[in-house]
Design an enzyme around this catalytic site. Structure first.
Site, PDB file in Angstrom:
ATOM      1  CG  PHE A 376      39.227  32.353 -17.136  1.00  0.00           C
ATOM      2  CD1 PHE A 376      40.054  32.918 -16.183  1.00  0.00           C
ATOM      3  CD2 PHE A 376      38.296  33.174 -17.760  1.00  0.00           C
ATOM      4  CE1 PHE A 376      39.956  34.263 -15.854  1.00  0.00           C
ATOM      5  CE2 PHE A 376      38.175  34.511 -17.445  1.00  0.00           C
ATOM      6  CZ  PHE A 376      39.008  35.069 -16.489  1.00  0.00           C
ATOM      7  CG  ASP A 377      41.006  27.832 -22.970  1.00  0.00           C
ATOM      8  OD1 ASP A 377      39.776  27.716 -22.880  1.00  0.00           O
ATOM      9  OD2 ASP A 377      41.562  28.315 -23.966  1.00  0.00           O
ATOM     10  CE  LYS A 385      39.801  16.223 -15.775  1.00  0.00           C
ATOM     11  NZ  LYS A 385      38.677  16.279 -14.831  1.00  0.00           N
ATOM     12  CE1 TYR A 461      43.245  29.446 -32.432  1.00  0.00           C
ATOM     13  CE2 TYR A 461      41.195  30.200 -31.433  1.00  0.00           C
ATOM     14  CZ  TYR A 461      42.240  30.385 -32.326  1.00  0.00           C
ATOM     15  OH  TYR A 461      42.277  31.509 -33.118  1.00  0.00           O
ATOM     16  CG  HIS A 511      40.365  35.670 -31.035  1.00  0.00           C
ATOM     17  ND1 HIS A 511      40.068  35.566 -32.384  1.00  0.00           N
ATOM     18  CD2 HIS A 511      41.304  34.728 -30.812  1.00  0.00           C
ATOM     19  CE1 HIS A 511      40.774  34.611 -32.935  1.00  0.00           C
ATOM     20  NE2 HIS A 511      41.548  34.081 -32.007  1.00  0.00           N
TER      21      HIS A 511
END
Length: 737
Positions: A376-377, A385, A461, A511
């Site tokens: 959950f990025d 941030k 990523y 994914h």
């Protein structure tokens, strides 16, 4: 967030991006002829917290700690603006900030405007983690007022409230990740396991701390946990080497992030390190062992008269659009108060707030460690941030206006990302064209768009988040995915059906990437008005019969989404499904309700089974569209604290169970869009950008095309004056080869 220097700076007296907050106050007559003083201010209620305000908020909370031990154990996860109610924003825009708009506020019975006195004091909201007690608390601090403190002397802040939030873990911080890496690399059993794999130089080892998610009670938030992924570079003297090319598998590590100790360690299986891939690096030329192509000529975008946009603090004006920009550690870029200036109809609101509030990346390999890669990025890390300073490399061309971003680090210090947000114009091909075949005469216009963006890195990523504003009234949301694949190691001769073999001993698991855009809409609604509704549109084929004797008929069928449970919807490209947010009380010249259409792009739904563990925390992924009435604290679709969250369906999936009415409401759209990534060899060593997004498009909002008044480019005007046929379309921004 604060403004920074432009990339190209013309004469300051001609600079349309100069900050004009200090302009003298203006006066505007009321209907009775009594002048009302417009009070130009320096800090709009929606402006992000400044570095000074963040420092004040942190100092105020720290000083409120009961003991030195409590104060020393405070870790500051997030400090953000408490966004004011919409009526306060209207008050500010009406009387305190140019271009003063008194029409945003209702009139008094006497016919005159409501004369404002002052704006409410700004407030900050802090999420604080106590490293000693493992408690998370939320604090509200009032800024700008001086209060005597019992310790530390006077402060410019006052604690309004504080509350411990039980049974949660806040997002992880970069300082924790760095400390976790050091702890694991110093752990003797780990060093021995790496030695078994032929690695003794710990400087080659990369330890990426991943949140554990929630798979069982062992992941409960009574402990702050991480399960790192391990990688190993092959060259100690190459800082830009792609270390993700050598995943280390077979080692299981569980780290207590509160006390920074290894809780569990097991060298489960000796899987050889993949051989060094000669194609692993992505730096230029000889530094990667290759040769760059030599036939790329310079391309320069020149705007000799400067840009067409104007910047006043965080207020942006471009063509007929205006809006404000903000920035949070979690969401990154936020777009506020989006409106279009429509001739005699004046300023017409479209949306109050636009942002990307969450993203989830679930992996489709059932093997360890990939089954637990469900990041959950936003909620576990923070998109803002992790944003880049574009001083280190910007993909924009032309005249660029940058904005800095300020946030707190884990220990309460203020950090600044310089040139974090990029604002610039782009040529976008043909806007519209028609040539009369009888006369040979043609009219053509170039399209230009205004782009606001930022880019972040989350581990391997990169994600670029873009909002594009067009001259024909469209707004496009776009995400650009790039960076490095998250790989797994293969034993000699092994293949796996859950991924793509990229190189000898290397494979990339399948994914998905999901993004959630939260859109607080305000179509033709002033702040505080709740006159919107949502209709779903599907194209239907007419049944054969007297109304369809030629079997060619089809039509658009509308369905009003009356309540939240009715409004859990999915995309359907077979019926060209889309949704329209309409104003229930405003019509266009044909008598139809004005609206804005949500047009899906390519999309997907989770391919995991219904009992997949990550869907406990990500129930919002089960539908592409959710609609709720506005509630100020309903901001995060998976709940505020998704890290190690044991609660099933927290957030959006729980809120909609109230089944609140949507027939005439202050509408919030939650659009979930995703891409299924079946990796290719061409995605290695660094993935070319993949784009995904959606469009907000006017639907009956205007009486005709709003782009019909875009003037011809300079080259087209010259041709007409000379009576010549139209020349090939020229780039209005003068692209030089």
């Amino acid at each position: 967030m604060a403004t920074a220097q432009e990339k190209t700076t013309p004469d300051p007296s001609q600079d349309p991006t100069r900050n004009t907050d200090s302009f003298p106050p203006k006066t505007t007559p009321t209907t009775k002829g009594i002048p009302v003083m417009m009070r130009a201010q320096t800090c709009h209620p929606l402006d992000p917290l400044s570095a000074a305000e963040i420092s004040v908020a942190v100092a105020t909370v720290r000083a409120a700690g009961a003991t030195p031990e409590v104060r020393d154990s405070m870790r500051f996860v997030e400090v953000v603006l408490v966004e004011p109610v919409k009526q306060v924003v209207a008050l500010a825009d009406a009387y305190f900030f140019p271009p003063f708009q008194p029409s945003l506020l209702p009139r008094t019975k006497g016919g005159g405007p409501l004369i404002p006195t002052k704006l409410p004091t700004r407030k900050a909201r802090l999420v604080v983690y106590n490293k000693k007690s493992n408690e998370t608390s939320v604090w509200i601090v009032e800024l700008r007022e001086v209060h005597a403190a019992t310790r530390g002397g006077p402060h410019r802040g006052k604690v309004i409230s504080s509350q411990v939030v039980p049974n949660v873990q806040p997002p992880m911080d970069a300082m924790e990740y760095a400390e976790c890496e050091a702890v694991v690399k110093d752990f003797p059993p780990f060093r021995e396991a790496m030695k078994r794999r032929g690695i003794e130089d710990m400087d080659l080892v990369m330890v990426d701390a991943w949140c554990v998610g929630y798979h069982s009670e062992a992941d409960a938030p009574n402990r702050r946990l991480a399960k790192p992924l391990i990688f190993c570079r092959s060259e100690s003297d190459c800082p830009m080497e792609n270390g993700y090319a050598r995943p280390v598998e077979g080692i299981y590590v569980l780290v207590d992030m509160q006390n920074m100790v290894v809780l569990e360690f097991e060298d489960r299986k000796l899987i050889p390190l993949p051989p060094t891939d000669p194609l692993r690096n992505y730096t230029s030329g000889e530094t990667r062992g290759g040769v760059d192509r030599s036939d790329v000529k310079p391309l320069q975008i020149i705007q000799p008269e400067g840009p067409s946009f104007r910047v006043n603090g965080h207020f942006i004006q471009w063509q007929k659009w205006n809006f404000r920009i903000g920035f949070t550690p979690r969401e990154g870029l936020v777009i506020y108060s989006v409106a279009y200036i429509d001739g005699s109809r004046g300023r017409r609101p479209v949306a109050h707030r636009l942002s990307f509030v969450e993203m989830v990346v679930p992996y489709g390999d059932p093997n360890d460690p990939h089954y637990r890669k469900n990041a959950f990025d936003a909620g576990e890390d923070g998109l803002g941030k992790n944003a880049h300073s574009l001083k280190k490399g910007c993909d924009c061309l032309g005249y660029i206006k940058y904005f800095d971003a300020h946030f707190t680090n884990f220990t309460g210090g203020v950090e600044t990302i310089e040139n974090c947000v990029c604002l610039h114009e782009e040529d976008h091909g043909i806007l519209w064209k028609h040539q009369d075949w009888r006369t040979g005469l043609a009219e053509v216009r170039r399209s230009r768009r205004l782009t606001v963006s930022f880019i972040c890195t989350v581990a391997n990523y990169e994600y670029g988040f873009f909002w594009h504003f067009y001259q024909d009234g469209k707004i496009e949301a776009e995400v650009k995915l790039t960076g490095i694949l998250s790989l797994g190691a293969l034993q000699p001769g092994e293949t796996r059906k859950y991924g793509t073999t990229i190189a000898p001993g290397l494979y990339a698991p399948v994914h998905q990437h999901f993004f959630v855009a939260r859109m607080d809409m305000a179509v033709d609604c002033k702040p505080g008005e709740a006159f919107n509704q949502v209709v779903e549109v599907d194209v239907k084929v007419e049944d054969p019969g007297k109304n369809n004797v030629h079997n060619n008929a089809f039509y658009a069928e509308e369905r009003l989404l009356k309540s939240e449970l009715e409004a859990m919807r999915d995309c359907n490209p077979l019926s060209a499904r889309h949704w329209i947010v309409r104003n229930t009380r405003t019509v266009n010249r044909t008598g139809q309700l004005t609206g804005y259409r949500l047009v899906p792009g390519s999309n997907c739904l989770p391919l995991a089974g219904s009992e997949a563990k990550f869907l406990r925390r990500a129930a919002f992924l089960k539908h592409n569209l959710w609609v709720t009435p506005y509630v100020h604290n309903e901001m995060h679709p998976g709940g505020e604290f998704p890290n190690q969250n044991p609660r099933v369906g927290d957030g959006l999936a729980t809120w909609v169970k109230q089944n609140r009415s949507l027939e005439e409401a202050d509408i919030v759209l939650w659009y979930v869009f995703g891409v299924t990534h079946i990796p290719r060899l061409e995605d290695w060593p660094v993935m070319p950008v993949e784009r995904i997004g959606f469009m907000l498009m006017p639907h009956g909002f205007f009486n005709c095309s709003p782009a019909v008044d875009v003037p011809p480019s300079a080259g087209d005007l010259d041709d007409k004056e000379n009576g010549m046929p139209a020349k090939p379309i020229q780039n209005e921004l003068i692209a030089k080869l």
